[in-house]
Design an enzyme around this catalytic site. Structure first.
Site, mmCIF file in Angstrom:
data_model
loop_
_atom_site.group_PDB
_atom_site.id
_atom_site.type_symbol
_atom_site.label_atom_id
_atom_site.label_comp_id
_atom_site.label_asym_id
_atom_site.label_seq_id
_atom_site.Cartn_x
_atom_site.Cartn_y
_atom_site.Cartn_z
ATOM 1 N N LYS A 199 9.903 4.979 -21.083
ATOM 2 C CA LYS A 199 9.707 3.973 -20.026
ATOM 3 C C LYS A 199 10.983 3.788 -19.222
ATOM 4 C CE LYS A 199 9.996 -0.522 -19.690
ATOM 5 N NZ LYS A 199 10.426 -0.600 -18.278
ATOM 6 N N GLU A 274 21.800 0.674 -27.566
ATOM 7 C CA GLU A 274 23.081 0.802 -26.857
ATOM 8 C C GLU A 274 23.108 -0.336 -25.844
ATOM 9 O OE1 GLU A 274 25.645 1.458 -24.234
ATOM 10 O OE2 GLU A 274 24.799 3.437 -23.786
ATOM 11 N N CYS A 308 27.804 0.385 -18.651
ATOM 12 C CA CYS A 308 27.984 -0.435 -19.861
ATOM 13 C C CYS A 308 29.397 -0.324 -20.403
ATOM 14 C CB CYS A 308 26.924 -0.145 -20.910
ATOM 15 S SG CYS A 308 26.480 1.564 -21.044
ATOM 16 N N GLU A 405 29.450 -10.119 -20.233
ATOM 17 C CA GLU A 405 29.315 -8.913 -19.425
ATOM 18 C C GLU A 405 28.825 -9.292 -18.031
ATOM 19 O OE1 GLU A 405 26.181 -6.030 -20.391
ATOM 20 O OE2 GLU A 405 27.704 -4.478 -20.198
#
Ligand code: ADP
Ligand code: MG
Length: 505
Positions: A199, A274, A308, A405
């Site tokens: 997906k 992750e 990331c 983040e």
């Protein structure tokens, strides 16, 4: 510097082909070797983040579509794919890489338009990254091994351990590197003998749809690779909680990672995650600043910080701090922010208005909490979701901008003076909940290695920079995830071990 004028370049011919391809009927999903609409008939649109313009309509998968895709993957796993020998699996994966290479210009344009990646990067990084992932992973198909073991039970035994494919893998990909990450997930799963339901993110489905077409052209049996396009809360959640999915591989936000864990409890499916990062860059006074400064700048500004492993916190030794910060701020002013089809653009837009609001909100929160905006600090006027490359100085560990983040082009800088104390520096590096990556710039090899050992980070670079390499395990400590992708660990994460003991009389 900014420039919103579309530039005359050879891509414009391909733009016509792109529009013809994607402006017609909604793109379909790949289920059991067939292209299908959503059973509900629902669709969603994807846009170009550089202009806000709608690019294409795409089928929106619901539970029924995910069920059908999982059933097709199950049938292929138990049937046709289980009979395909490792060398043939490798050949098919390599064939897919060849087709991506042959269609590289088209795929690069799709990625540029759908993701907002400047065109100078999409051919090399997205298409190149996809190809290198597949070619590396193809090699594992013929190299996975079990083992033989001496056991201590009375009598004579032959004991051996089979390494078997885990089964049907659900793979959920984020919007920042859709094609390369899809291939980074498909490659090891297929090499290990799994079948897949993949997906893409709802913001960036197009390159994955094209990848599905190329997979059929490569000759993968029907049902080995299935693609469901749709939203996280519907299609993603259906995949993560599905009772007949054996493993979920997810890359994305920490918050969604928690939802994946919750959903996976239904059948204890294997989970690899992750997730986010808040990675530190350390620059010592003795570093080669001519390399460290541009690397630190690109480490956070590349892809507008939507990486990331972005180096979002900078720890710089006091005696060179002014020079380093001036250098990075200078690059922030100089890097060309602009239209993604302009071959000179370095910094493109954020992927969506949601991200734009999030990132500008963080910059504002940093200001309110007492950080100083050295450069940048705001949205770029005009169309598209552009944020200026931003450097925040005088940041403290307690500030949200230092802990959370941001996923935007925002660097939080902090000066340090005690350059001898690896323990203290590591504590600063480890002060967030994340542990994905780190960079260290110093000519003192002892300090570099001492600090690297003390940092809780899955990937560390010393005196150099670079992206994902399929040969290196990728993943994080702490809230940055579970497990590793890539390298031996990555492919083994698509396997189960089975210990078999035969009594020899
Ligand atoms: P973002 O918030 O930046 O969109 P996410 O981590 O939510 O990042 O998205 C990464 C991927 O996870 C996307 O493919 C998205 O559709 C999917 N996703 C989002 N929410 C869920 C969920 N609850 N279950 C499964 N997948 C999800
Ligand atoms: Mg898009």
């Amino acid at each position: 510097m900014t420039d919103q004028t579309p530039i005359e370049n050879p891509l414009h011919g391909r733009m016509e082909a792109f529009r013809t391809r994607w402006s017609g009927a909604p793109a379909k999903m790949l289920v059991g070797g067939e292209w299908r609409e959503a059973q509900s008939g629902e669709t969603f649109t994807t846009e170009d983040p550089a202009t806000g313009e709608q690019l294409a309509e795409v089928a929106s998968a619901g539970q029924a579509d995910v069920d059908a895709a999982v059933a097709a993957a199950r049938t292929a796993f138990e049937g046709s794919w289980s009979k395909v020998k490792p060398d043939e699996r490798a050949r098919l994966i390599n064939k897919l890489a060849d087709l991506i290479e042959a269609n590289g210009d088209e795929l690069a344009l799709i990625e540029t338009l759908d993701v907002g990646r400047p065109i100078q990067f999409s051919r090399m990084m997205d298409v190149g990254g996809a190809i290198s992932q597949l070619r590396y992973q193809a090699g594992w198909a013929t190299k996975l091994q079990g083992e033989t073991n001496e056991i201590s039970a009375p009598g004579e035994w032959l004991s051996y351990v089979l390494r078997e494919p885990v089964g049907v893998a659900g793979q959920i990909v984020p919007w920042n590197f859709p094609l390369a990450m899809a291939c980074g997930k498909l490659g090891p799963a297929l090499a290990a003998g799994c079948t897949v339901v993949l997906k893409p993110a709802e913001q960036t489905p197009l390159s994955t749809v094209r990848l599905g077409e190329l997979a059929l052209e490569a000759g993968f049996p029907e049902g080995v690779i299935n693609i469901v396009t749709g939203f996280g809360r519907t299609a993603g959640a259906a995949l993560a909680s599905h009772m007949d999915v054996d493993k979920i591989a997810f890359t994305g936000s920490t918050q969604t990672g928690r939802a994946i864990i919750d959903a996976s409890k239904s059948n204890f499916k294997r989970v690899s995650l992750e997730l986010g990062g808040k990675s530190p860059t350390f620059i010592f006074a003795d570093a080669d600043l001519s390399k460290a400064i541009p690397a630190a700048a690109m480490g956070i500004f590349f892809n507008a910080g939507q990486v990331c492993a972005a180096g979002s916190r900078l720890f710089v030794q006091e005696s060179v701090a002014d020079q380093v910060l001036e250098g990075i701020a200078g690059m922030a002013r100089m890097l060309r922010v602009g239209h993604t089809l302009d071959p000179e653009t370095v910094i493109g837009p954020l992927v969506s208005e949601v991200q734009l609001d999030r990132v500008t909100g963080y910059i504002e929160s940093g200001r309110v909490e007492g950080a100083t905006i050295m450069v940048g600090g705001g949205r770029r006027d005009g169309q598209g979701w552009f944020v200026e490359p931003t450097v925040l100085v005088d940041t403290e560990a307690s500030m949200a901008v230092r802990r959370e983040e941001i996923f935007g082009p925002v660097l939080c800088a902090h000066r340090f003076s005690d350059a001898e104390d690896a323990d203290r520096l590591a504590r600063m590096g480890n002060e967030t909940e994340f542990g994905l990556a780190a960079s260290i710039w110093t000519r003192d090899i002892t300090m570099a290695h001492k600090l690297a050992r003390r940092l809780k980070a899955g990937t560390i670079r010393i005196n150099g920079s670079g992206g994902v390499d399929p040969a290196l395990p990728l993943g994080g400590f702490k809230s940055s995830g579970w497990g590793r992708e890539n390298g031996r660990a990555g492919v083994e994460a698509y396997t189960e071990l089975k210990a078999i003991s035969v009594a020899l009389g």
